[in-house]
Design a protein around this motif. Sequence first.
Motif, PDB file in Angstrom:
ATOM      1  N   TYR A 245       0.832  -1.238  -0.043  1.00  0.00           N
ATOM      2  CA  TYR A 245       0.145   0.015   0.070  1.00  0.00           C
ATOM      3  C   TYR A 245       0.922   1.151   0.038  1.00  0.00           C
ATOM      4  O   TYR A 245       1.744   1.253   0.967  1.00  0.00           O
ATOM      5  CB  TYR A 245      -1.021   0.008   1.421  1.00  0.00           C
ATOM      6  N   GLN A 246       0.573   2.144  -1.124  1.00  0.00           N
ATOM      7  CA  GLN A 246       1.413   3.295  -0.978  1.00  0.00           C
ATOM      8  C   GLN A 246       1.491   4.179   0.138  1.00  0.00           C
ATOM      9  O   GLN A 246       2.495   4.818   0.619  1.00  0.00           O
ATOM     10  CB  GLN A 246       1.116   4.025  -2.435  1.00  0.00           C
ATOM     11  N   MET A 247       0.276   4.232   0.952  1.00  0.00           N
ATOM     12  CA  MET A 247       0.164   5.209   2.140  1.00  0.00           C
ATOM     13  C   MET A 247       1.094   4.506   3.110  1.00  0.00           C
ATOM     14  O   MET A 247       1.302   5.327   4.205  1.00  0.00           O
ATOM     15  CB  MET A 247      -1.486   5.097   2.480  1.00  0.00           C
ATOM     16  N   GLN A 248       1.535   3.390   3.060  1.00  0.00           N
ATOM     17  CA  GLN A 248       2.433   2.986   4.275  1.00  0.00           C
ATOM     18  C   GLN A 248       3.686   3.024   3.805  1.00  0.00           C
ATOM     19  O   GLN A 248       4.761   2.700   4.374  1.00  0.00           O
ATOM     20  CB  GLN A 248       2.071   1.262   4.325  1.00  0.00           C
ATOM     21  N   ARG A 249       3.985   3.733   2.730  1.00  0.00           N
ATOM     22  CA  ARG A 249       5.280   3.983   2.173  1.00  0.00           C
ATOM     23  C   ARG A 249       6.065   5.253   2.225  1.00  0.00           C
ATOM     24  O   ARG A 249       6.636   5.767   1.699  1.00  0.00           O
ATOM     25  CB  ARG A 249       5.738   3.230   0.601  1.00  0.00           C
ATOM     26  N   MET A 250       4.971   6.304   2.902  1.00  0.00           N
ATOM     27  CA  MET A 250       5.096   7.758   2.737  1.00  0.00           C
ATOM     28  C   MET A 250       6.716   8.077   3.213  1.00  0.00           C
ATOM     29  O   MET A 250       7.330   9.025   2.678  1.00  0.00           O
ATOM     30  CB  MET A 250       4.382   8.536   3.243  1.00  0.00           C
ATOM     31  N   ASP A 251       7.070   7.529   4.203  1.00  0.00           N
ATOM     32  CA  ASP A 251       8.584   7.849   4.731  1.00  0.00           C
ATOM     33  C   ASP A 251       9.462   7.469   3.741  1.00  0.00           C
ATOM     34  O   ASP A 251      10.565   8.278   3.418  1.00  0.00           O
ATOM     35  CB  ASP A 251       8.777   7.065   5.882  1.00  0.00           C
ATOM     36  N   ARG A 252       9.475   6.280   2.765  1.00  0.00           N
ATOM     37  CA  ARG A 252      10.322   5.980   2.001  1.00  0.00           C
ATOM     38  C   ARG A 252      10.361   7.070   0.747  1.00  0.00           C
ATOM     39  O   ARG A 252      11.444   7.551   0.267  1.00  0.00           O
ATOM     40  CB  ARG A 252      10.097   4.658   1.368  1.00  0.00           C
ATOM     41  N   TYR A 253       8.922   7.484   0.359  1.00  0.00           N
ATOM     42  CA  TYR A 253       8.864   8.518  -0.702  1.00  0.00           C
ATOM     43  C   TYR A 253       9.611   9.912  -0.273  1.00  0.00           C
ATOM     44  O   TYR A 253      10.366  10.530  -1.180  1.00  0.00           O
ATOM     45  CB  TYR A 253       7.520   8.770  -0.955  1.00  0.00           C
ATOM     46  N   LYS A 254       9.227  10.376   0.901  1.00  0.00           N
ATOM     47  CA  LYS A 254      10.157  11.595   1.322  1.00  0.00           C
ATOM     48  C   LYS A 254      11.562  11.408   1.524  1.00  0.00           C
ATOM     49  O   LYS A 254      12.202  12.277   1.186  1.00  0.00           O
ATOM     50  CB  LYS A 254       9.410  11.962   2.601  1.00  0.00           C
ATOM     51  N   GLU A 255      12.054  10.104   1.786  1.00  0.00           N
ATOM     52  CA  GLU A 255      13.423  10.016   1.765  1.00  0.00           C
ATOM     53  C   GLU A 255      13.964  10.220   0.373  1.00  0.00           C
ATOM     54  O   GLU A 255      15.076  10.866   0.055  1.00  0.00           O
ATOM     55  CB  GLU A 255      13.871   8.654   2.511  1.00  0.00           C
ATOM     56  N   VAL A 256      13.372   9.775  -0.537  1.00  0.00           N
ATOM     57  CA  VAL A 256      13.969   9.805  -1.973  1.00  0.00           C
ATOM     58  C   VAL A 256      13.703  11.236  -2.601  1.00  0.00           C
ATOM     59  O   VAL A 256      14.470  11.864  -3.170  1.00  0.00           O
ATOM     60  CB  VAL A 256      13.285   8.816  -2.895  1.00  0.00           C
ATOM     61  N   LEU A 257      12.767  11.815  -1.958  1.00  0.00           N
ATOM     62  CA  LEU A 257      12.451  13.197  -2.464  1.00  0.00           C
ATOM     63  C   LEU A 257      13.389  14.291  -1.971  1.00  0.00           C
ATOM     64  O   LEU A 257      13.975  15.185  -2.671  1.00  0.00           O
ATOM     65  CB  LEU A 257      10.926  13.728  -1.900  1.00  0.00           C
ATOM     66  N   ALA A 258      13.867  13.846  -0.717  1.00  0.00           N
ATOM     67  CA  ALA A 258      15.016  14.658  -0.132  1.00  0.00           C
ATOM     68  C   ALA A 258      16.391  14.452  -1.143  1.00  0.00           C
ATOM     69  O   ALA A 258      17.258  15.406  -1.146  1.00  0.00           O
ATOM     70  CB  ALA A 258      15.257  14.085   1.381  1.00  0.00           C
ATOM     71  N   GLN A 259      16.447  13.234  -1.461  1.00  0.00           N
ATOM     72  CA  GLN A 259      17.660  12.648  -2.404  1.00  0.00           C
ATOM     73  C   GLN A 259      17.629  13.812  -3.713  1.00  0.00           C
ATOM     74  O   GLN A 259      18.674  14.252  -4.024  1.00  0.00           O
ATOM     75  CB  GLN A 259      17.686  11.278  -2.658  1.00  0.00           C
ATOM     76  N   LEU A 260      16.493  13.824  -4.233  1.00  0.00           N
ATOM     77  CA  LEU A 260      16.364  14.597  -5.371  1.00  0.00           C
ATOM     78  C   LEU A 260      16.527  15.880  -5.208  1.00  0.00           C
ATOM     79  O   LEU A 260      17.169  16.779  -5.979  1.00  0.00           O
ATOM     80  CB  LEU A 260      14.979  14.249  -6.068  1.00  0.00           C
ATOM     81  N   GLN A 261      16.112  16.424  -4.167  1.00  0.00           N
ATOM     82  CA  GLN A 261      16.198  17.830  -3.634  1.00  0.00           C
ATOM     83  C   GLN A 261      17.470  18.101  -3.753  1.00  0.00           C
ATOM     84  O   GLN A 261      18.088  19.421  -4.108  1.00  0.00           O
ATOM     85  CB  GLN A 261      15.420  18.254  -2.515  1.00  0.00           C
ATOM     86  N   ALA A 262      18.144  17.319  -2.732  1.00  0.00           N
ATOM     87  CA  ALA A 262      19.645  17.618  -2.556  1.00  0.00           C
ATOM     88  C   ALA A 262      20.575  17.848  -3.758  1.00  0.00           C
ATOM     89  O   ALA A 262      21.410  18.546  -3.913  1.00  0.00           O
ATOM     90  CB  ALA A 262      20.095  16.557  -1.492  1.00  0.00           C
ATOM     91  N   ALA A 263      20.073  16.789  -4.700  1.00  0.00           N
ATOM     92  CA  ALA A 263      20.847  16.813  -6.008  1.00  0.00           C
ATOM     93  C   ALA A 263      20.548  17.765  -6.895  1.00  0.00           C
ATOM     94  O   ALA A 263      21.095  17.697  -8.160  1.00  0.00           O
ATOM     95  CB  ALA A 263      20.693  15.285  -6.478  1.00  0.00           C
ATOM     96  N   GLY A 264      19.626  18.700  -6.752  1.00  0.00           N
ATOM     97  CA  GLY A 264      19.004  19.867  -7.442  1.00  0.00           C
ATOM     98  C   GLY A 264      18.207  19.422  -8.430  1.00  0.00           C
ATOM     99  O   GLY A 264      17.980  20.064  -9.500  1.00  0.00           O
TER     100      GLY A 264
END
Length: 474
Positions: free
Chosen positions: A83-102
Amino acid sequence: MTEKNTSAPVHVRTRFAPSPTGFIHLGNIRSALYPWAFARATGGDFILRIEDTDLERSTQAAVDVILEGMSWLGMDPDEGPFYQMQRMDRYKEVLAQLQAAGHVYPCYTSMAELDALREAQMAAKEKPRYNGTWRPEPGKILPPVPAGVPPVLRFKNPQGGVVAWDDKVKGRIEIRNDELDDLVIARPDGTPTYNFCVVVDDIDMAITHVIRGDDHVNNTPRQINIFQALDKVPPIYAHLPTVLNEQGEKMSKRNGAKPVTQYRDEGYLPEAMVNYLARLGWSHGDDEIFSREQFLEWFNLDHLGRSAAQFDEAKLRWVNAQHLKAMDDEALAALVAPQLEKRGMAAADIADGRLPRICALFKDRCDTTVALADWAVVFYGDTVQAVQEERDKHVTPAAGPALAALAEALQEGAWDKAFIAAAIKQVLAAQGLKMPQLAMPVRVLVAGTAHTPSVDALLELMGREKVIARLKNR
């Protein structure tokens, strides 16, 4: 995009990722059938993923129907449901990686500003798109950040060049990056959006082949660019043509589609449904009727059709009838018995051993197990309701003496087809009648209709007590 190295053997991993925002219909389940079949045909894994980020429209009832429908069809996943709603922490972790990489930037453009921009673009006959106001570029001065406005996060789509992939259904597809604007990948509250979540899921679940409806073609270039921003190789894509309803419209709940589970309740066989759905967009020569095992032996991605397939309920009923006729009588009886119990028949009566033989006698005349139960019920009920038109035609005063004589002739003797056939022959001779003059009223009184299999087989299965009672009840 970087092409996959196809020289090394790949352990196939496919997925079905429905949104639980309504019931699952045949068009949806067809999109699940092919990835399931491809995984089974190649010794791979089939993953079920529930994309439930639309909190307002997602329901547990819709999830239950998805699971129930897939289970009925024997399309059980190897992993999941996730269930995607149970994976929100993982999405936010990858989002932070993308943000850090510009690769991601905050955008403060309001909905009102976006609406005004869209209206102006449409008035100028331009494609509506975000204009990049908040996209950071070397030497660019961004507007002042408005106080108290939470931003969305946008993905910096590459500029120039093309996104290309070799689709297993549609062939080579190329989209210019300049046609794609910067996608919103997180809402103001930080919740990530569909296209981003899909990519993270496909990476984490090591999906090798994405087999889905062609309504996702426009999402694919955006998803490929996100894969590449994360330095990952995209999966192989196969975009399936739409399934149309009988009116030629896209199959949907709005256009009258039924839940998959309704076909189960209407007496369709899971094997027949798999057979029929497989042919809605795939073929193996001219083979129309085949087993699940044959389908999985034959299935590959090279024979997927490029044209939209049209649902045809008459064809489905025909396919179901072929599977029903070929089905083992004991297995068929096990499907008919619960339907008889729903109609008030006692389980103990149904378990008297006759039902498999009843199924054998009538299955050539039926296209669903419900139709078969309609026949079987007359063997277990206390009374039978004859078709009035047939009763008026065949159960006439002139037939009375022969019917009474047959009831008498059937009183004593071994209850088998030979005895019954001999009794009928004796009455015909004594009354000076031809077979239809006796057989037709007997069928109407005993089974409710003049259109039945052979009379001796019908009566033998019905049982002496019921037959005599119904012959007398004129």
